[in-house]
Design a protein around this motif. Structure first.
Motif, PDB file in Angstrom:
ATOM      1  N   ASN A 144      17.108  -0.588  -5.634  1.00 35.55           N
ATOM      2  CA  ASN A 144      18.022  -1.498  -6.335  1.00 35.55           C
ATOM      3  C   ASN A 144      18.307  -0.921  -7.721  1.00 35.55           C
ATOM      4  N   LYS A 145      19.521  -0.510  -7.960  1.00 40.78           N
ATOM      5  CA  LYS A 145      19.884   0.172  -9.206  1.00 40.78           C
ATOM      6  C   LYS A 145      19.906  -0.746 -10.431  1.00 40.78           C
ATOM      7  N   LYS A 146      19.746  -2.049 -10.253  1.00 41.31           N
ATOM      8  CA  LYS A 146      19.685  -2.974 -11.384  1.00 41.31           C
ATOM      9  C   LYS A 146      18.262  -3.120 -11.922  1.00 41.31           C
ATOM     10  N   VAL A 147      17.297  -2.640 -11.156  1.00 43.76           N
ATOM     11  CA  VAL A 147      15.887  -2.846 -11.476  1.00 43.76           C
ATOM     12  C   VAL A 147      15.231  -1.516 -11.835  1.00 43.76           C
ATOM     13  N   HIS A 148      14.491  -1.519 -12.945  1.00 42.95           N
ATOM     14  CA  HIS A 148      13.714  -0.349 -13.346  1.00 42.95           C
ATOM     15  C   HIS A 148      12.342  -0.420 -12.678  1.00 42.95           C
ATOM     16  N   ARG A 149      11.803   0.755 -12.355  1.00 46.07           N
ATOM     17  CA  ARG A 149      10.458   0.823 -11.782  1.00 46.07           C
ATOM     18  C   ARG A 149       9.577   1.647 -12.708  1.00 46.07           C
ATOM     19  N   ALA A 150       8.554   1.007 -13.241  1.00 41.20           N
ATOM     20  CA  ALA A 150       7.595   1.680 -14.107  1.00 41.20           C
ATOM     21  C   ALA A 150       6.300   1.867 -13.334  1.00 41.20           C
ATOM     22  N   VAL A 151       5.910   3.107 -13.131  1.00 44.25           N
ATOM     23  CA  VAL A 151       4.649   3.401 -12.468  1.00 44.25           C
ATOM     24  C   VAL A 151       3.577   3.441 -13.554  1.00 44.25           C
ATOM     25  N   LEU A 152       2.707   2.442 -13.554  1.00 45.31           N
ATOM     26  CA  LEU A 152       1.690   2.337 -14.598  1.00 45.31           C
ATOM     27  C   LEU A 152       0.400   3.051 -14.243  1.00 45.31           C
TER      28      LEU A 152
ATOM     29  N   SER B 206       4.525  -3.475 -24.770  1.00 41.18           N
ATOM     30  CA  SER B 206       4.878  -2.914 -26.081  1.00 41.18           C
ATOM     31  C   SER B 206       5.797  -1.698 -25.933  1.00 41.18           C
ATOM     32  N   VAL B 207       5.608  -0.928 -24.880  1.00 42.60           N
ATOM     33  CA  VAL B 207       6.459   0.242 -24.654  1.00 42.60           C
ATOM     34  C   VAL B 207       7.883  -0.176 -24.300  1.00 42.60           C
TER      35      VAL B 207
ATOM     36  N   VAL C 156     -10.385  -6.151 -14.160  1.00 42.18           N
ATOM     37  CA  VAL C 156      -9.365  -7.153 -14.471  1.00 42.18           C
ATOM     38  C   VAL C 156      -8.894  -6.976 -15.912  1.00 42.18           C
ATOM     39  N   ASP C 157      -9.840  -6.778 -16.820  1.00 40.88           N
ATOM     40  CA  ASP C 157      -9.498  -6.564 -18.226  1.00 40.88           C
ATOM     41  C   ASP C 157      -8.647  -5.311 -18.399  1.00 40.88           C
ATOM     42  N   LYS C 158      -8.981  -4.243 -17.664  1.00 38.50           N
ATOM     43  CA  LYS C 158      -8.187  -3.010 -17.718  1.00 38.50           C
ATOM     44  C   LYS C 158      -6.765  -3.251 -17.213  1.00 38.50           C
ATOM     45  N   PHE C 159      -6.645  -4.027 -16.153  1.00 36.39           N
ATOM     46  CA  PHE C 159      -5.331  -4.352 -15.592  1.00 36.39           C
ATOM     47  C   PHE C 159      -4.470  -5.076 -16.621  1.00 36.39           C
ATOM     48  N   PHE C 160      -5.012  -6.106 -17.262  1.00 37.06           N
ATOM     49  CA  PHE C 160      -4.229  -6.853 -18.242  1.00 37.06           C
ATOM     50  C   PHE C 160      -3.956  -6.026 -19.501  1.00 37.06           C
ATOM     51  N   HIS C 161      -4.879  -5.164 -19.860  1.00 36.37           N
ATOM     52  CA  HIS C 161      -4.643  -4.262 -20.995  1.00 36.37           C
ATOM     53  C   HIS C 161      -3.496  -3.294 -20.671  1.00 36.37           C
ATOM     54  N   LEU C 162      -3.455  -2.801 -19.457  1.00 38.58           N
ATOM     55  CA  LEU C 162      -2.367  -1.925 -19.013  1.00 38.58           C
ATOM     56  C   LEU C 162      -1.026  -2.643 -19.106  1.00 38.58           C
ATOM     57  N   LEU C 163      -0.991  -3.914 -18.730  1.00 36.40           N
ATOM     58  CA  LEU C 163       0.240  -4.707 -18.843  1.00 36.40           C
ATOM     59  C   LEU C 163       0.649  -4.908 -20.304  1.00 36.40           C
TER      60      LEU C 163
END
Length: 101
Positions: free
Chosen positions: A62-70, A47-48, A35-42
């Motif tokens: 949907n071209k209005k939405v960006h998809r970030a693969v974390l 920040s990025v 869980v801590d790793k998940f929130f740290h990833l967010l």
């Protein structure tokens, strides 16, 4: 987005529900460490995108939405405007694309 402008990150109700569901799943199947790793990833993701809001490609659905693969399992969908970045959804990559925003 200029450096003198204050950009804020907004989580939608859906993205908050998604994060809670992921947290509960991780606590059920794993430990607080995951869980801590998940929130740290967010946090790192936030920040990025504050620095580079257009870094991640737009979704094929949907071209209005960006998809970030974390990670292998996790994608974050977000939109950008002049003063706000909205986190639309946080989804497991193994689900059907019909559930994408």
């Amino acid at each position: 987005m200029g450096k003198d402008q204050l950009v804020r990150i907004n989580y939608t109700n859906r993205s908050i529900s998604d994060a809670e569901a992921i947290k509960n799943y991780l606590l059920y199947k794993f430990t607080q460490r995951e869980v801590d790793k998940f929130f740290h990833l967010l946090e790192i993701f936030e920040s990025v995108i504050l620095t580079f809001p257009e870094l991640y490609p737009k979704s094929s659905i949907n071209k209005k939405v960006h998809r970030a693969v974390l990670s292998k399992q996790l994608s974050v969908f977000y939109t950008t405007s002049k003063y706000k970045i909205s986190i639309v959804a946080i989804l497991d990559n193994r689900i059907s694309t019909s559930k994408w925003p």
